[in-house]
Design a protein around this motif. Structure first.
Motif, short mmCIF file in Angstrom:
data_model
loop_
_atom_site.label_atom_id
_atom_site.label_comp_id
_atom_site.label_asym_id
_atom_site.label_seq_id
_atom_site.Cartn_x
_atom_site.Cartn_y
_atom_site.Cartn_z
N GLN A 4 74.75 17.55 60.96
CA GLN A 4 73.74 18.09 61.86
C GLN A 4 72.93 19.18 61.19
O GLN A 4 71.71 19.27 61.35
CB GLN A 4 74.42 18.64 63.12
N ARG A 5 73.63 20.03 60.43
CA ARG A 5 72.92 21.09 59.73
C ARG A 5 71.94 20.53 58.70
O ARG A 5 70.81 21.00 58.54
CB ARG A 5 73.93 22.02 59.04
N LYS A 6 72.40 19.52 57.96
CA LYS A 6 71.52 18.90 56.97
C LYS A 6 70.31 18.25 57.63
O LYS A 6 69.20 18.30 57.11
CB LYS A 6 72.31 17.85 56.17
N GLN A 7 70.54 17.61 58.79
CA GLN A 7 69.43 16.97 59.50
C GLN A 7 68.42 18.00 59.96
O GLN A 7 67.20 17.77 59.87
CB GLN A 7 69.97 16.19 60.70
N ARG A 8 68.92 19.16 60.46
CA ARG A 8 68.00 20.23 60.88
C ARG A 8 67.18 20.71 59.69
O ARG A 8 66.00 21.03 59.81
CB ARG A 8 68.79 21.40 61.48
N ARG A 9 67.84 20.80 58.51
CA ARG A 9 67.16 21.25 57.31
C ARG A 9 66.05 20.28 56.94
O ARG A 9 64.94 20.66 56.60
CB ARG A 9 68.20 21.37 56.19
N VAL A 10 66.36 18.98 57.00
CA VAL A 10 65.36 17.96 56.68
C VAL A 10 64.20 18.01 57.67
O VAL A 10 63.03 17.92 57.30
CB VAL A 10 66.02 16.55 56.69
N ASP A 11 64.53 18.16 58.96
CA ASP A 11 63.49 18.25 59.98
C ASP A 11 62.60 19.45 59.75
O ASP A 11 61.37 19.39 59.93
CB ASP A 11 64.11 18.33 61.38
N GLY A 12 63.21 20.58 59.35
CA GLY A 12 62.43 21.80 59.11
C GLY A 12 61.48 21.62 57.96
O GLY A 12 60.31 22.02 58.04
N VAL A 13 61.95 21.00 56.87
CA VAL A 13 61.08 20.75 55.71
C VAL A 13 59.97 19.79 56.08
O VAL A 13 58.82 19.93 55.67
CB VAL A 13 61.92 20.21 54.53
N GLN A 35 67.69 30.25 57.01
CA GLN A 35 68.65 31.21 57.58
C GLN A 35 68.88 30.93 59.06
O GLN A 35 70.00 31.01 59.55
CB GLN A 35 68.16 32.62 57.35
N GLN A 36 67.79 30.63 59.78
CA GLN A 36 67.91 30.35 61.19
C GLN A 36 68.73 29.09 61.43
O GLN A 36 69.53 29.00 62.36
CB GLN A 36 66.52 30.22 61.82
N GLN A 37 68.53 28.08 60.57
CA GLN A 37 69.26 26.82 60.72
C GLN A 37 70.74 27.00 60.39
O GLN A 37 71.60 26.40 61.01
CB GLN A 37 68.65 25.76 59.81
N ASN A 38 71.03 27.87 59.41
CA ASN A 38 72.42 28.09 59.01
C ASN A 38 73.22 28.85 60.07
O ASN A 38 74.45 28.77 60.10
CB ASN A 38 72.48 28.83 57.68
N THR A 39 72.51 29.59 60.90
CA THR A 39 73.20 30.38 61.92
C THR A 39 73.42 29.58 63.20
O THR A 39 74.07 30.07 64.12
CB THR A 39 72.38 31.64 62.26
#
Length: 252
Positions: A10-19, A247-251
């Motif tokens: 889920q974290r990786k997906q959020r990171r991809v979505d953010g990029v 940072q926001q996604q990691n938290t």
């Protein structure tokens, strides 16, 4: 284990979505490109019409602040027994309100890499505005007009001048302009000298004249500079935005 793996995915997906969102934003910005690409520290970047509008807002705000400040300082040079003193005091307060308002816009639209410093200037400004409102409520709704009679009011709204000094210092650090350096030095000297009663009236008027002249020259000279000077390296801001997003996604 499977639960931990799901959270990691889920974290990786959020990171991809953010990029992806950031890339989509960058591609949409190319629709109103004005100039570029320019080589930055973290990659190439382009100047858009939104960038130009933001810089021009900053410069126009400084110009309004300069004229309003000059307008607000006029009563200082009028004879104390002048019949127009009371009317001039009212106009001075109006000029002060206009100067403070335009300074707030300038502080909002200025480009500073160090976000904590930018936020600190905004905090100083907000505290000063709150102090000015409180001081006005206690002094029959007077602002600058009461400073000569009660210098201690600068403890309430002098934080506005702290914020403006920070803005001038940023301009000195980035461009080394002589008028910005004069404002960085003379603004606190004039404020502290008035509060402590350590400056003669003639010296205060002289320093105020130099400050107002320097402020006008400073504001006018901004319009002769390339837009990219006030914008800075846009790739740095984009990098910082990406880091904040991570940072926001990691938290989460």
């Amino acid at each position: 284990v499977s639960k931990g793996l799901a959270v990691d995915l889920q974290r990786k997906q959020r990171r991809v979505d953010g990029v992806a969102c950031l890339a989509e934003k960058s591609s949409s910005d190319t629709s109103n490109v004005v100039d570029g690409p320019f080589e930055g520290r973290f990659g190439n970047w382009v100047l858009t019409q939104d960038d130009v509008d933001g810089v021009m807002l900053y410069r126009k705000s400084l110009l309004v602040c300069a004229f309003a400040s000059i307008f607000a300082s006029v009563p200082v040079f009028l004879p104390s027994d002048s019949l127009t003193q009371s009317s001039a005091a009212l106009l001075s307060d109006i000029g002060f309100i206009a100067a403070v308002g335009s300074l707030g816009i300038a502080l909002q639209s200025i480009h500073i890499y160090m976000r904590p410093l930018h936020n600190a200037l905004k905090v100083f400004y907000s505290v000063g505005v709150a102090g000015a409102v409180l001081s006005a409520a206690l002094h029959n709704f007077g602002f600058v007009s009461v400073v000569s009679d009660d210098p201690s009011v600068l403890f309430a709204f002098g934080w506005i001048f702290v914020a403006s000094t920070g803005l001038f210092f940023k301009e000195v650090f980035c461009f080394g302009r002589a008028e910005a350096f004069a404002l960085t030095v003379l603004t606190p000297v004039l404020c502290l000298g008035h509060v402590s009663h350590s400056l003669p009236l003639g010296a205060e008027k002289g320093l105020l004249s130099i400050c107002m002249g320097s402020l006008l020259v400073f504001a006018l000279n901004k319009f002769s500079m390339p837009i990219t000077n006030d914008l800075g390296d846009k790739s740095v801001f984009e990098y910082l935005e990406q880091e904040q997003m991570k940072q926001q996604q990691n938290t989460r």
